[in-house]
Design a protein around this motif. Structure first.
Motif, PDB file in Angstrom:
ATOM      1  N   GLU A 109      48.692  38.076  52.008  1.00  0.00           N
ATOM      2  CA  GLU A 109      47.096  38.135  52.743  1.00  0.00           C
ATOM      3  C   GLU A 109      45.933  38.680  51.925  1.00  0.00           C
ATOM      4  O   GLU A 109      44.756  38.340  51.948  1.00  0.00           O
ATOM      5  N   ALA A 110      46.401  39.763  51.104  1.00  0.00           N
ATOM      6  CA  ALA A 110      45.209  40.456  50.274  1.00  0.00           C
ATOM      7  C   ALA A 110      44.824  39.370  49.356  1.00  0.00           C
ATOM      8  O   ALA A 110      43.560  39.270  49.030  1.00  0.00           O
ATOM      9  N   ILE A 111      45.691  38.853  48.375  1.00  0.00           N
ATOM     10  CA  ILE A 111      45.459  37.833  47.485  1.00  0.00           C
ATOM     11  C   ILE A 111      44.610  36.815  48.169  1.00  0.00           C
ATOM     12  O   ILE A 111      43.606  36.291  47.703  1.00  0.00           O
ATOM     13  N   LYS A 112      45.274  36.347  49.317  1.00  0.00           N
ATOM     14  CA  LYS A 112      44.433  35.039  49.991  1.00  0.00           C
ATOM     15  C   LYS A 112      42.947  35.497  50.145  1.00  0.00           C
ATOM     16  O   LYS A 112      42.137  34.670  50.289  1.00  0.00           O
ATOM     17  N   SER A 113      42.812  36.696  50.807  1.00  0.00           N
ATOM     18  CA  SER A 113      41.267  37.134  51.087  1.00  0.00           C
ATOM     19  C   SER A 113      40.451  37.003  50.053  1.00  0.00           C
ATOM     20  O   SER A 113      39.268  36.923  50.311  1.00  0.00           O
ATOM     21  N   ILE A 114      40.705  36.961  48.664  1.00  0.00           N
ATOM     22  CA  ILE A 114      39.883  37.091  47.634  1.00  0.00           C
ATOM     23  C   ILE A 114      40.180  35.816  46.911  1.00  0.00           C
ATOM     24  O   ILE A 114      39.310  35.464  45.844  1.00  0.00           O
ATOM     25  N   TRP A 115      41.233  34.741  47.116  1.00  0.00           N
ATOM     26  CA  TRP A 115      41.414  33.820  46.346  1.00  0.00           C
ATOM     27  C   TRP A 115      40.320  32.777  45.950  1.00  0.00           C
ATOM     28  O   TRP A 115      40.109  32.075  44.964  1.00  0.00           O
ATOM     29  N   ALA A 116      39.659  32.440  47.024  1.00  0.00           N
ATOM     30  CA  ALA A 116      38.626  31.450  47.078  1.00  0.00           C
ATOM     31  C   ALA A 116      37.421  31.943  46.127  1.00  0.00           C
ATOM     32  O   ALA A 116      36.972  30.908  45.259  1.00  0.00           O
ATOM     33  N   ASP A 117      37.035  33.165  46.099  1.00  0.00           N
ATOM     34  CA  ASP A 117      36.038  33.654  45.226  1.00  0.00           C
ATOM     35  C   ASP A 117      36.481  33.733  43.759  1.00  0.00           C
ATOM     36  O   ASP A 117      35.757  33.151  42.931  1.00  0.00           O
TER      37      ASP A 117
END
Length: 180
Positions: A109-117
């Motif tokens: 979830e942590a990775i997913k929260s910034i992956w688009a950026d």
């Protein structure tokens, strides 16, 4: 001369992980409070992982990251892999590249929260790494479970730090005979 076998007892090698119960990072077995790290966006792998006490981790990665695939078994959970670079200045016990292979929901979830950026920035910053700041953690409910998810923020992109190339083994010499 140091005993060359001491390193064999030092643990299972380099790794990077988030402990959602302790709200702390673990790097090569040492718990720490990181303030930041770098991610190599080109290193991403997605797939499934199975972790069992007393067993080696079983990772199965898609040929192309993000590709849908069937889990190899009911015991395998969705997993992600990234190469991360940590520094002592950011709270790590040692400096260098570490593998972050995880099937833990909090880390994903942590990775997913910034992956688009990160993905969008990587297009404009080819060959560079994402600089990530750790701003704390937050409790998040996933069904009946409450987990502590690290809160990450993309700060920008930087040149890839210190790739320590593996030096070739030295040629044998007659002086090596007295080692054993």
């Amino acid at each position: 001369m140091e005993n060359p076998f001491d390193a064999l007892d030092a643990g299972s090698g380099a790794y990077f992980s988030w402990g959602s119960q302790s709200k702390a990072w673990k790097i090569d077995g040492a718990e720490c409070q990181l303030t930041g790290f770098m991610i190599d966006p080109a290193s991403i792998k997605t797939g499934y992982g199975k972790l069992g006490k007393g067993e080696a981790p079983d990772w199965v990665w898609a040929e192309v990251p993000g590709t849908k695939m069937k889990p190899p078994s009911e015991d395998h959970k969705v997993a992600v892999y990234l190469d991360v670079y940590v520094t002592e200045a950011d709270g790590a016990p040692s400096e260098g590249w570490k593998p972050w292979a995880t099937n833990a929901r909090a880390s994903r979830e942590a990775i997913k929260s910034i992956w688009a950026d990160i993905h969008k920035g990587a297009v404009k910053n080819k060959g560079k790494v994402a600089v990530v700041k750790v701003t704390g953690s937050k409790s998040v409910e996933f069904g009946p479970a409450v987990v502590n998810v690290p809160v990450l923020e993309l700060v920008g992109f930087a040149d890839r730090p210190g790739d320590a190339a593996v030096a070739p083994a030295p040629s044998p010499s007659s002086d090596d005979d007295d080692l054993f």
